[in-house]
Design a protein around this motif. Structure first.
Motif: not given
Length: 397
Positions: A151, A297-298
């Protein structure tokens, strides 16, 4: 031995080069001091600003991504400078090694190679750095060895939250043109890119997108630089030229590749990559295998790294797939050697190409005697066809 049909190149780069890009590269070599070349150079430089989503200067090197790594460091830093890095995988480790060889003092934040950068750890280390001895934070956006993204907006927020002046440098070699990236909006100082992945070109070009803050830092940087010097590049690039002989024919191809991307649109390109990544993960799960990236999320839109069952060799499996099915899959790198195989689904790629790729993987698992459940291809096709139906229904509404 002759193998009929077209080879399936499903490594996460170099990727398949579209025919129109190949034909552009096949143009007669141009005089790189001619007026025509100046026009070509300006088109390439302007197009790359669009890809990076930046109004800042972009430099194009006749080199691999490793060269652009070095350029980012030598143009902004001095011997003995501390650099904070996050070891998200093999390529982050290689960048760390390069920094050490240049005479920098990199600190590395470790991970288990199954997740993205540890933003909290970056913020904490910078908070401890009262004297601001850390001059740069270096992060790989999409770790090609693991299939994990980081992120970047979150990293910038972490740096800002503790008021640290360190430069932010980001490797987008396997994400540029495949996964959403915003140089200006995310406050990145130097972004590193390469030609052979999402940009759909052969290896041979690499890039630095350079913020005003990074340009100011270059005035004080004392590491030796000549070939990589930004100043000479910026001066020549104003009129589309280069201070030394550029990769003229690759620049032909780059302009055509960017035109292809502009016709599709970056948002559509990113959505296409995410669809293919999700379909691939569904296939892996249906086979009963495990995706290396353990944090959703990655998840990467560019590639999927798949863990082999205990006691089975990823390299032996890849050899079977290559010899029997004429398809190349990515190997495990560093600590992941022989433990994972990587499926590239980036660049000039569509649903039928993905279906063929996953069929080859499922056939290869069976031929190689790797324990798995059937139905991975079907799970991917169900997802893809459902997405197509949903898009068509939305368009008709």
């Amino acid at each position: 031995m002759h193998k009929p049909g077209r080879h399936f190149l499903q490594i996460p780069g170099p990727t398949n080069v579209p025919d129109d890009v190949l034909r552009a590269i096949d143009h007669p070599t141009m005089d790189h001091r001619s007026p025509e070349f100046g026009d070509l150079g300006l088109r390439a430089l302007s197009g790359m600003k669009w890809v990076f989503k930046t109004a800042a200067d972009v430099v194009i090197y006749p080199a691999s991504g490793t060269g652009a790594w070095e350029a980012a460091l030598v143009n902004t830093l001095s011997a003995g400078d501390r650099v904070l890095m996050c070891e998200t995988g093999h390529f982050a480790w290689l960048w760390h090694r390069l920094a050490t060889r240049l005479g920098l003092e990199p600190e590395i934040i470790p991970t288990d190679w199954r997740t993205g950068a540890d933003i909290a750890a970056i913020a904490e280390r910078l908070r401890q750095d009262d004297g601001h001895s850390i001059k740069a934070v270096c992060v790989v956006h999409n770790e090609t060895s693991t299939g994990c993204t980081s992120d970047i907006a979150g990293v910038r927020a972490a740096i800002d939250s503790v008021g640290h002046p360190a430069l932010l440098m980001v490797d987008t070699i396997s994400s540029l043109g495949s996964i959403d990236y915003r140089h200006d909006e995310w406050g990145v100082d130097v972004t590193i890119g390469g030609s052979q992945k999402g940009l759909m070109l052969p290896p041979g070009l690499s890039f630095n997108a350079v913020s005003a803050k990074a340009r100011a830092a270059s005035d004080q940087a004392a590491l030796p630089r000549s070939f990589w010097s930004w100043d000479e590049m910026f001066a020549a690039n104003r009129t589309g030229y280069f201070p030394y002989t550029p990769s003229t024919n690759l620049l032909y191809g780059l302009v055509v590749a960017i035109e292809r991307m502009q016709k599709e649109g970056l948002d559509a390109i990113f959505a296409r990559h995410q669809r293919h990544a999700e379909a691939t993960r569904r296939a892996v799960n249906a086979w009963g295998l495990e995706v290396l990236c353990r944090t959703p999320e990655h998840y990467s839109g560019a590639l999927t790294a798949v863990m082999m069952p205990e006691g089975h060799s990823a390299d032996a499996f890849r050899k079977v797939v290559h010899e029997r099915l004429n398809m190349s899959l990515g190997n495990g790198l560093g600590r992941l050697a022989n433990r994972v195989f990587r499926i590239g689904h980036l660049g000039d790629f569509n649903d039928l190409m993905l279906a063929g790729t996953l069929s080859g993987v499922e056939m290869g698992l069976k031929i190689a005697g790797v324990p798995h459940a059937r139905g991975g291809v079907g799970a991917a096709l169900d997802y893809l066809s459902g997405e197509i139906s949903a898009t068509a229904a939305k368009a008709a509404a």
